[in-house]
Enzyme design. Structure first.
Site, mmCIF file in Angstrom:
data_model
loop_
_atom_site.group_PDB
_atom_site.id
_atom_site.type_symbol
_atom_site.label_atom_id
_atom_site.label_comp_id
_atom_site.label_asym_id
_atom_site.label_seq_id
_atom_site.Cartn_x
_atom_site.Cartn_y
_atom_site.Cartn_z
ATOM 1 N N TYR A 1 -1.825 -0.744 10.652
ATOM 2 C CA TYR A 1 -2.033 -1.098 9.250
ATOM 3 C C TYR A 1 -0.773 -0.797 8.440
ATOM 4 O O TYR A 1 -0.285 -1.641 7.672
ATOM 5 C CB TYR A 1 -3.228 -0.340 8.667
ATOM 6 C CG TYR A 1 -3.436 -0.582 7.192
ATOM 7 C CD1 TYR A 1 -3.840 -1.835 6.733
ATOM 8 C CD2 TYR A 1 -3.220 0.429 6.259
ATOM 9 C CE1 TYR A 1 -4.016 -2.068 5.369
ATOM 10 C CE2 TYR A 1 -3.405 0.200 4.903
ATOM 11 C CZ TYR A 1 -3.802 -1.045 4.464
ATOM 12 O OH TYR A 1 -3.981 -1.271 3.121
ATOM 13 N N SER B 1 0.853 -1.190 0.000
ATOM 14 C CA SER B 1 0.000 0.000 0.000
ATOM 15 C C SER B 1 0.885 1.234 0.000
ATOM 16 O O SER B 1 2.057 1.175 0.399
ATOM 17 C CB SER B 1 -0.886 0.007 1.263
ATOM 18 O OG SER B 1 -1.574 1.237 1.414
#
Length: 250
Positions: free
Chosen positions: A160, A146
């Site tokens: 995350y 990501s």
């Protein structure tokens, strides 16, 4: 030769294939002649996607209900590819969870779930596929990290981001260890339209993320990047692709 012809006939295993990025990639690669092996927990969705791909008459699709937090499930998915198609060309480690919340909320269960899916799920995929790739002397790992694996997503994305930084580190180490005949690609998307934004139980964070994702671009955008990496000649290894909505500053 048209590079897209390099996708035809390849066998691609995709985790998290029941929606979003995984589904879009499965449909795109199958349209280019790939045989796709779909894994996710939602069997009804997998069945529908596989049926629709098979009706198109290009690449074939099979599926297996898979929870990437269970090592034997991931091994069974890889075994499915071998039993159905006799080989494995690409593993797309796509399954992911984004639970955004400040550390002060102490959502330890969600931290553990992200670690289990985002990190251990990728490692289970590598563990299942690597022996096959080494025996074949060919193969391609594609791991979904990501933009949050490049810069810590704030507020609320600390854990995350930690998991997605880990995916990048694992991917780079994997490339160093097995490069030469086995390719490794890390994809780092920004805001992509998918169910990922609903992964938190913290209302304020969900509201923030949903608002942030108003600038999201379609999952097809990432699917095309994945296809680009796969279709390169065997001596070309696309190591890393970062893509965002043009509007996204973070």
């Amino acid at each position: 030769m048209n590079l897209s012809e390099n996708i035809s006939g390849k066998v691609v295993v995709i985790t998290g294939a029941s929606s979003g990025l995984g589904e879009s990639t499965a449909r795109l690669l199958a349209s280019k002649g790939a045989n796709v092996v779909l894994g996710a927990r939602r069997e009804e969705s997998l069945n529908k996607i596989a049926e629709e791909i098979n009706e198109q008459g290009n690449g074939k699709a099979v599926y297996l209900k898979t929870d990437v937090t269970i090592k034997s499930d991931v091994q069974a998915l890889i075994n499915k590819a071998i039993s159905e198609f006799g080989k494995l060309d690409v593993l797309l480690n796509n399954a992911g969870l984004m639970s955004i919340a400040p550390l002060s909320e102490v959502k330890v269960d969600e931290w553990e779930r992200m670690i289990d899916i985002n990190i251990k799920g990728v490692l289970y995929g590598i563990a299942a596929a690597l022996p096959i790739f080494e025996k074949q002397e060919s193969g391609h790992f594609i791991n979904i990290s990501s933009v949050a694996g490049i810069k810590v997503f704030s507020p609320g994305g600390t854990v995350y981001s930690g998991t997605k930084f880990a995916v990048r580190a694992i991917s780079e180490g994997l490339r160093h260890e097995v490069g030469g005949k086995i390719r490794t690609t890390t994809i780092e998307p920004g805001a992509i339209d998918s169910e990922l934004k609903y992964g938190s139980s913290h209302k304020e964070s969900v509201d923030f993320v949903v608002d942030f994702y108003k600038q999201a671009i379609p999952a097809d955008s990432v699917a095309r990047a994945i296809a680009y990496a796969i279709e390169q000649p065997a001596d070309v290894d696309i190591n890393e692709i970062v893509l965002r909505p043009t509007l996204q500053e973070f």
